[in-house]
Design an enzyme around this catalytic site. Structure first.
Site, PDB file in Angstrom:
ATOM      1  N   LYS A  32      35.499 112.511   0.832  1.00 26.95           N
ATOM      2  CA  LYS A  32      34.550 113.257   0.002  1.00 26.95           C
ATOM      3  C   LYS A  32      33.199 113.456   0.699  1.00 26.95           C
ATOM      4  CE  LYS A  32      32.867 109.262  -2.621  1.00 26.95           C
ATOM      5  NZ  LYS A  32      31.502 109.288  -2.101  1.00 26.95           N
ATOM      6  N   THR A  33      32.758 112.472   1.502  1.00 26.42           N
ATOM      7  CA  THR A  33      31.481 112.635   2.201  1.00 26.42           C
ATOM      8  C   THR A  33      31.563 113.777   3.209  1.00 26.42           C
ATOM      9  OG1 THR A  33      31.047 110.267   1.933  1.00 26.42           O
ATOM     10  CG2 THR A  33      29.723 111.451   3.558  1.00 26.42           C
ATOM     11  N   ASP A 219      26.850 113.216  -5.690  1.00 27.41           N
ATOM     12  CA  ASP A 219      27.934 112.348  -5.240  1.00 27.41           C
ATOM     13  C   ASP A 219      28.134 111.216  -6.256  1.00 27.41           C
ATOM     14  OD1 ASP A 219      29.887 111.248  -3.652  1.00 27.41           O
ATOM     15  OD2 ASP A 219      28.504 110.389  -2.189  1.00 27.41           O
ATOM     16  N   GLU A 220      29.312 110.579  -6.228  1.00 28.07           N
ATOM     17  CA  GLU A 220      29.632 109.452  -7.118  1.00 28.07           C
ATOM     18  C   GLU A 220      29.309 109.799  -8.573  1.00 28.07           C
ATOM     19  OE1 GLU A 220      31.284 107.100  -6.000  1.00 28.07           O
ATOM     20  OE2 GLU A 220      30.768 106.717  -3.906  1.00 28.07           O
ATOM     21  N   GLN A 250      37.562 105.476 -10.250  1.00 32.72           N
ATOM     22  CA  GLN A 250      36.657 104.489  -9.660  1.00 32.72           C
ATOM     23  C   GLN A 250      35.375 104.325 -10.477  1.00 32.72           C
ATOM     24  OE1 GLN A 250      36.533 104.258  -5.180  1.00 32.72           O
ATOM     25  NE2 GLN A 250      37.485 106.283  -5.330  1.00 32.72           N
ATOM     26  N   ARG A 600      40.532  99.439  -1.042  1.00 34.48           N
ATOM     27  CA  ARG A 600      39.656  99.056   0.066  1.00 34.48           C
ATOM     28  C   ARG A 600      40.485  98.722   1.313  1.00 34.48           C
ATOM     29  NH1 ARG A 600      36.394 101.902  -1.213  1.00 34.48           N
ATOM     30  NH2 ARG A 600      37.892 102.414  -2.837  1.00 34.48           N
TER      31      ARG A 600
END
Length: 750
Positions: A32-33, A219-220, A250, A600
């Site tokens: 996504k970044t 973002d997020e 998330q 993770r």
């Protein structure tokens, strides 16, 4: 334009979709970044958008800095002109320019830190004579109200929760707001709320910023609360070009105000929204992703997506069920030692837990076996406030002249002994060159003390004196600890079931457990011996800081990745936490947290639990986490019942074989003894890790050894044989500790 060539079709479609509202549902590890930065670069390069008309918001300073660095590599100095920041930093910029348009404020406002905030609240509580009101609970109520943009008057009506002190919290909130306004100050929560008030109330300010930001990126987005989302709506009200990226799976910050409905209902709030899904994962193996998809599909409130990858199948996910938490930690030690011997580095490992109270076992076992580590998401166990408070009481019993210890707990838990009283006490002690405790013994002689303050100081002195007498006669260290907790009403400060208090209660339970374990190995140990052991155990930061095992809460590592991940403490009431049983939304957030933990991991994943733990002041049997049960078919696990000896022997034999990779790693379940982890450790790599089994015969009672951490010690007892050899060793000032000779970092001296 090379950055477009590095995107997959789904990523590229999102980048090129520049006009109007866009929602990108980006699964874990889906890049996504890269999408965010590529889109901004595309707007500048191809759409010729002026950089100062682009806004990019994320939720940590680290993420904002990383985004800026990536954009510098893509568009050069243009990145410095853009607004790339956290939402709090953005609001500060707006308030610095326009705060004078808010009634009673000007642009030169002060921003209060959390410490400043606490000091103000303490003074207000003292002025209102609410001495028994917990400061932290008052802070919680104030933040809770502000995050929802609720004034004190409204909070009195809408926030009522049956708490007998609720009206007092409302009064403190009201006076607190007046105090900040008088001081031309904002606290951290105010930065969002006051910016929202400014945008709502002043048409000129809203018009300027809504017109300025032609393209808005967030973002997020799953972590936004209601006030943050409202600001986003207002800023996008002119051009309607709002691009939000997030993953509802998330969303794990509901306990601090984040609302998952913001991302789930985005396309309803912005009717012309185009939705893109990023489901290709670049981080994890197929087996790890299979587990992630399996766990999260049990949630009902989510957008449907399934992660997939072109990565290899990878290693089987391994499950371990230990008899006690010490076995669980030993198993993790053995796995790490084994894999490091096979080429991994310590920095490739993360031990993740729901509640940081569980970290003590890992801190102690990693220290024993020479594994470098660093604790995140909380202080090292013996450095946490509540643990330092308990040990301060114990330090006074050993040494009443310890001024730091006396000052630390003179008002812990709250006794109504305020800062002014403490200052007067300290001044008297200093003027006569007394210790603080000596001054307490002469409290009737101290001038300028109010009668109520004098009385409270006497009560504290009496409490400490009685504990001192008890410590002189007590034959049991564990009983003494329990008496200290009871006579000081220590646990009363954690009665309210907040996230923080639940964690603190569990930390105290872990402290009791540490005392019990120490006494078990050192039956004749004194309180001084235990305190010496604690001091040594907490002094563990000796390894190269660039190569250490990460020990962290799951919340602390969100957004990070590791080659090898251990998810520990998979027991009911631990993970998921007990309070989630009564609320579906909280249970689904716990499941999302499990999903975050699984994703993770890049190469190897381990799930562990303990069949008994020290909880609520006693050792209790535990129940396997429902999350393990939801994954049991994928893991090939039997029901969570005690394993038959034949099953354990089969697993043991498989690890005794020459080929480590032949072991059934998806169904490992050893029980019982301290040496259980050593069975899993036997492999073709043993020669690289420690001593050959034949060398263990030289370790005999009475022989001396040198341990890398604890120094020279004497062997008291040898148990087991071969790779299962365990040595009980007495170290001066530390006590008796048990080690597996297969991996302990020590050498025989005699």
């Amino acid at each position: 334009m090379n950055y477009l060539d590095n995107l997959n079709p789904a990523q590229k479609a999102a980048v090129l979709d520049t006009e109007g509202p866009v929602l990108v549902l980006a699964g874990a590890g889906s890049g996504k970044t890269r999408v965010l930065t590529s889109r901004i670069a595309y707007l500048i390069d191809e759409k010729h958008v002026s950089p100062d008309r682009i806004l990019a918001i994320t939720f940590t300073n680290k993420a904002a800095n990383e985004m800026r660095e990536r954009l510098i590599s893509l568009v050069g100095d243009s990145a410095y002109v853009m607004w790339i920041s956290t939402i709090h930093s953005m609001c500060v910029r707006i308030l610095r320019a326009c705060a004078d348009k808010l009634d009673g404020y000007d642009k030169n406002f002060t921003i209060y830190s959390e410490v400043d905030k606490e000091h103000v609240i303490k003074r207000i509580i003292s002025d209102l004579k609410y001495e028994d009101l917990p400061v932290k609970e008052a802070k919680y109520h104030i933040s809770n109200a502000k995050n929802k943009d609720i004034s004190p008057d409204r909070y009195a009506i809408e926030g009522a929760n049956g708490d007998r002190n609720f009206d007092k919290y409302v009064k403190v909130y009201s006076v607190y707001e007046q105090t900040l306004k008088k001081s031309n100050a904002f606290d951290f929560d105010d930065l969002i709320v006051k910016a929202l008030h400014l945008l709502r109330s002043d048409e000129d300010v809203l018009s300027y910023y809504a017109d300025k930001f032609l393209y808005i990126h967030i973002d997020e987005f799953q972590d936004t609360n209601s006030t943050q989302y409202e600001i986003a709506k207002l800023l996008s009200s002119v051009h309607n070009n709002i691009f939000v990226v997030g993953d509802d799976d998330q969303s794990v910050y509901g306990w601090r105000g984040a609302e998952i409905k913001n991302i789930l209902h985005f396309d309803k709030d912005f009717r012309t929204t185009k939705v893109h899904k990023l489901e290709q994962n670049y981080r994890s193996t197929k087996k790890i992703l299979d587990l992630a998809n399996t766990i999260i599909k049990n949630n009902s409130v989510r957008s449907k997506k399934v992660l997939w990858t072109d990565n290899p199948d990878g290693e089987k996910v391994e499950y371990f069920s230990g008899e006690e938490e010490s076995n669980e930690a030993e198993y993790v030690c053995a796995r790490i030692k084994n894999l490091v011997a096979r080429g991994y580095e310590y920095k490739d490992f993360a031990v993740l837990m729901r509640i940081n109270a569980l970290s003590r076992s890992y801190e102690q076992e990693f220290t024993k076996y020479g594994i470098p580590f660093k604790v995140f998401g909380g202080f090292k166990f013996f450095e946490r406030k509540e643990i330092k408070d308990i040990t301060a009481y114990l330090r006074i019993l050993v040494n009443p002249l310890d001024d730091e210890a006396v000052i630390r707990i003179i008002n812990t838990p709250k006794r109504g002994i305020g800062d002014k009283t403490i200052e007067t006490l300290l001044s008297y002690a200093q003027s006569y060159n007394f210790s603080v405790f000596d001054a307490l013994c002469e409290v009737d002689m101290i001038p300028d003390l109010a009668p109520s303050a004098r009385s409270r100081l006497k009560e504290f002195r009496t409490c400490i004196s009685s504990l001192t007498m008890l410590s002189a006669t007590s034959e049991s260290l564990t009983d003494l600890i329990n008496e200290v907790l009871v006579k000081t009403a220590f646990m009363s400060q954690f009665e309210i079931d907040t996230e923080e208090n639940v964690s603190k209660r569990m930390n105290v339970d872990e402290f009791r457990n540490s005392v019990e374990e120490f006494v078990k190995l050192n039956p004749s140990a004194t309180l001084e011996d235990y305190l010496s052991s604690v001091t040594l155990s907490s002094d563990i930061d000796e390894a190269d800081s660039s190569d250490y095992v990460t020990v962290a809460t799951i919340h602390a590592v969100k957004g990070l990745e590791f080659k090898c991940v251990f998810i520990v403490g998979l027991d009911e009431k631990i993970f998921p936490v007990s309070r989630a049983n009564n609320e579906l939304s909280e249970m689904e957030e716990e499941r999302r947290l499990m999903y975050v933990a699984i994703t993770r991991a890049q190469e190897r994943l381990y799930l562990t639990r303990a069949r008994s733990r020290y909880l609520y002041g006693e050792r209790q049997g535990t129940v396997q986490s429902r999350f393990v049960k939801e994954l049991s078919e994928k893991l090939g696990l039997p029901d969570d019942r005690p394993q038959r000896n034949s099953y354990e022997n089969d697993v043991y034999r498989s690890y005794r074989s020459n080929d480590y990779d032949s072991a059934p790693r998806s169904t490992v379940s050893f029980g019982g003894s301290v040496s259980s982890f050593a069975k899993s450790y036997t492999s073709r790599s043993n020669a690289k890790v420690g001593k050959a089994p034949s060398s263990f015969e030289a370790y005999k009672p009475g022989k001396r050894v040198r341990h890398a951490k604890f120094g020279v010690g004497t062997i008291i007892q040898i148990k087991g044989s071969g790779q299962n050899t365990i040595a009980d060793i007495a170290f001066k000032g530390v006590g008796v500790k048990s080690f597996s000779l297969a991996i302990a970092p020590m050498e025989l001296l005699d």
